[in-house]
Structure formats: C-alpha cells, structure tokens
Design a protein around this motif. Structure first.
Motif, PDB file in Angstrom:
ATOM      1  N   ARG A  26      11.765  -9.547 -37.504  1.00 31.81           N
ATOM      2  CA  ARG A  26      12.254  -8.552 -38.473  1.00 31.81           C
ATOM      3  C   ARG A  26      13.170  -9.204 -39.500  1.00 31.81           C
ATOM      4  NH1 ARG A  26      12.493  -4.975 -33.845  1.00 31.81           N
ATOM      5  NH2 ARG A  26      14.711  -5.443 -33.615  1.00 31.81           N
ATOM      6  N   VAL A  27      14.017 -10.142 -39.044  1.00 30.83           N
ATOM      7  CA  VAL A  27      14.896 -10.853 -39.980  1.00 30.83           C
ATOM      8  C   VAL A  27      14.048 -11.638 -40.975  1.00 30.83           C
ATOM      9  CG1 VAL A  27      16.614 -12.693 -40.221  1.00 30.83           C
ATOM     10  CG2 VAL A  27      16.860 -10.989 -38.397  1.00 30.83           C
ATOM     11  N   LEU A  28      13.071 -12.388 -40.490  1.00 26.93           N
ATOM     12  CA  LEU A  28      12.226 -13.187 -41.375  1.00 26.93           C
ATOM     13  C   LEU A  28      11.441 -12.306 -42.339  1.00 26.93           C
ATOM     14  CD1 LEU A  28      10.950 -15.901 -38.888  1.00 26.93           C
ATOM     15  CD2 LEU A  28      12.589 -16.195 -40.751  1.00 26.93           C
ATOM     16  N   ALA A  29      10.903 -11.190 -41.849  1.00 29.88           N
ATOM     17  CA  ALA A  29      10.154 -10.282 -42.720  1.00 29.88           C
ATOM     18  C   ALA A  29      11.051  -9.709 -43.811  1.00 29.88           C
ATOM     19  CB  ALA A  29       9.537  -9.153 -41.894  1.00 29.88           C
ATOM     20  N   TRP A  30      12.267  -9.334 -43.446  1.00 32.58           N
ATOM     21  CA  TRP A  30      13.205  -8.796 -44.436  1.00 32.58           C
ATOM     22  C   TRP A  30      13.527  -9.851 -45.483  1.00 32.58           C
ATOM     23  CZ3 TRP A  30      17.968  -9.717 -46.500  1.00 32.58           C
ATOM     24  CH2 TRP A  30      18.554  -8.672 -47.228  1.00 32.58           C
ATOM     25  N   LEU A  31      13.762 -11.079 -45.030  1.00 34.27           N
ATOM     26  CA  LEU A  31      14.092 -12.156 -45.959  1.00 34.27           C
ATOM     27  C   LEU A  31      12.923 -12.468 -46.896  1.00 34.27           C
ATOM     28  CD1 LEU A  31      16.075 -14.411 -43.515  1.00 34.27           C
ATOM     29  CD2 LEU A  31      16.997 -13.173 -45.479  1.00 34.27           C
ATOM     30  N   GLN A  32      11.712 -12.405 -46.388  1.00 31.60           N
ATOM     31  CA  GLN A  32      10.544 -12.639 -47.239  1.00 31.60           C
ATOM     32  C   GLN A  32      10.421 -11.545 -48.292  1.00 31.60           C
ATOM     33  OE1 GLN A  32       7.388 -13.064 -44.373  1.00 31.60           O
ATOM     34  NE2 GLN A  32       7.725 -15.277 -44.203  1.00 31.60           N
ATOM     35  N   ALA A  33      10.841 -10.335 -47.954  1.00 34.83           N
ATOM     36  CA  ALA A  33      10.796  -9.219 -48.903  1.00 34.83           C
ATOM     37  C   ALA A  33      11.939  -9.275 -49.906  1.00 34.83           C
ATOM     38  CB  ALA A  33      10.819  -7.895 -48.140  1.00 34.83           C
ATOM     39  N   HIS A  34      12.934 -10.129 -49.656  1.00 36.44           N
ATOM     40  CA  HIS A  34      14.111 -10.260 -50.520  1.00 36.44           C
ATOM     41  C   HIS A  34      14.322 -11.729 -50.892  1.00 36.44           C
ATOM     42  CE1 HIS A  34      14.665  -6.442 -48.418  1.00 36.44           C
ATOM     43  NE2 HIS A  34      15.281  -6.052 -49.520  1.00 36.44           N
ATOM     44  N   PRO A  35      13.405 -12.324 -51.663  1.00 33.15           N
ATOM     45  CA  PRO A  35      13.498 -13.754 -51.970  1.00 33.15           C
ATOM     46  C   PRO A  35      14.689 -14.117 -52.847  1.00 33.15           C
ATOM     47  CG  PRO A  35      11.759 -12.726 -53.266  1.00 33.15           C
ATOM     48  CD  PRO A  35      12.250 -11.691 -52.295  1.00 33.15           C
ATOM     49  N   ASP A  36      15.347 -13.123 -53.443  1.00 35.94           N
ATOM     50  CA  ASP A  36      16.491 -13.390 -54.305  1.00 35.94           C
ATOM     51  C   ASP A  36      17.802 -13.507 -53.542  1.00 35.94           C
ATOM     52  OD1 ASP A  36      16.297 -10.704 -53.585  1.00 35.94           O
ATOM     53  OD2 ASP A  36      17.279 -10.006 -55.424  1.00 35.94           O
ATOM     54  N   MET A  37      17.726 -13.423 -52.216  1.00 33.43           N
ATOM     55  CA  MET A  37      18.939 -13.514 -51.409  1.00 33.43           C
ATOM     56  C   MET A  37      19.628 -14.862 -51.637  1.00 33.43           C
ATOM     57  SD  MET A  37      19.471 -13.615 -47.349  1.00 33.43           S
ATOM     58  CE  MET A  37      19.955 -15.321 -47.372  1.00 33.43           C
ATOM     59  N   PRO A  38      20.931 -14.852 -51.926  1.00 35.75           N
ATOM     60  CA  PRO A  38      21.623 -16.126 -52.152  1.00 35.75           C
ATOM     61  C   PRO A  38      21.647 -16.985 -50.883  1.00 35.75           C
ATOM     62  CG  PRO A  38      23.138 -14.251 -52.356  1.00 35.75           C
ATOM     63  CD  PRO A  38      21.787 -13.706 -52.035  1.00 35.75           C
ATOM     64  N   ALA A  39      21.618 -18.285 -51.094  1.00 33.64           N
ATOM     65  CA  ALA A  39      21.673 -19.212 -49.980  1.00 33.64           C
ATOM     66  C   ALA A  39      22.631 -20.336 -50.345  1.00 33.64           C
ATOM     67  CB  ALA A  39      20.285 -19.762 -49.682  1.00 33.64           C
ATOM     68  N   PRO A  40      23.256 -20.974 -49.430  1.00 33.08           N
ATOM     69  CA  PRO A  40      23.163 -20.732 -47.989  1.00 33.08           C
ATOM     70  C   PRO A  40      24.003 -19.526 -47.568  1.00 33.08           C
ATOM     71  CG  PRO A  40      24.706 -22.511 -48.387  1.00 33.08           C
ATOM     72  CD  PRO A  40      24.130 -22.117 -49.739  1.00 33.08           C
ATOM     73  N   LEU A  41      23.630 -18.965 -46.432  1.00 31.28           N
ATOM     74  CA  LEU A  41      24.392 -17.883 -45.841  1.00 31.28           C
ATOM     75  C   LEU A  41      25.435 -18.511 -44.923  1.00 31.28           C
ATOM     76  CD1 LEU A  41      24.836 -14.850 -45.188  1.00 31.28           C
ATOM     77  CD2 LEU A  41      23.220 -15.168 -43.292  1.00 31.28           C
TER      78      LEU A  41
END
Length: 137
Positions: free
Chosen positions: A65-80
């Motif tokens: 679920r975490v990976l799927a959410w992250l794939q749906a939100h590619p603009d998430m800043p990194a690194p966390l």
C-alpha cells in the motif's frame, strides 16, 4: 538495483541512504557522516538495508500500500527524513517522520518499518539514527 516490471511500468523502490541524509544524533548534538565512527556507519548501512528489504516485501500488504501510494504521488519530495530510536535488543522504540499526507499510508509505513527487530545498535552509538529514505526507479 534492478527494477521489476509492474502494471503501470517501471517499479519504484524505497532506498534508505544511511547517514547520507544527515547524521547520528543525541539530543541537540549531532555527528556528521564524516565524523561518525566507522562502526556507527556500518550499523546505519545495515539498518538501511533491512528497512529497504521490508519496504520491498511483495507479500506484505502494508508495504505494498505504501509503494502503491508513492507511485500515485511521484511528486513527493525526497529524501524522507526518518529518525529511529533503537533499543539494546533491536526494537524500534520510537519512529519519527513527516506525514506523507495520508494517515493510512503513514500508519502502513510505520508498521512496515517496525515489523521486526533490527540488529542491536553499538552500545556507544548516539540516537536517534537518522536516515533519508529515497524513492528511486
């Protein structure tokens, strides 16, 4: 790291970069990656590798679920930035990170990272251990 195929193309994975994000710290004092003793850095690298494996578990619904959410939100800043307080027996007693903006994903990430004990930290290592989790292809 090789990328595996996925329904919507290239799969992205979390890759912890031990101590590249910051440091090992205790209270208000911190030690940069360049100043940290080699055995602290080796421990941080080992922990980073274990956390990476946890986040890549295909059979773990929380990690998926975490990976799927992250794939749906590619603009998430990194690194966390993630801060870990690890007990002498390897349990994560406290885990801190900025919210990803979804309470369920935050809970899934927390549960995945805390799923099982880590190796015992060096007795002289300052805490928290700070890692930067980076989403890569």
């Amino acid at each position: 790291m090789a990328a595996a195929g996925h329904r919507n193309g290239a799969r992205r994975w979390w890759r912890p970069l031990a101590a590249l994000f910051g440091a090992l710290a205790l209270g208000s004092g911190s030690v940069s990656a360049q100043e940290a003793p080699a055995h602290w850095m080796a421990y941080a690298a080992a922990v980073g590798g274990q956390l990476q494996q946890r986040l890549q578990q295909g059979q773990d619904p929380q990690a998926q679920r975490v990976l799927a959410w992250l794939q749906a939100h590619p603009d998430m800043p990194a690194p966390l930035p993630v801060s870990l307080w690890i007990t002498a027996d390897g349990r994560i007693s406290k885990l801190a990170f900025d919210s990803l903006g979804d309470a369920q994903v935050d809970a899934d990430l927390r549960a995945t990272l805390q799923a099982s004990p880590l190796p015992a930290p060096p007795a002289d290592m300052r805490q928290p251990l700070r890692l930067g989790l980076v989403l890569t292809r």
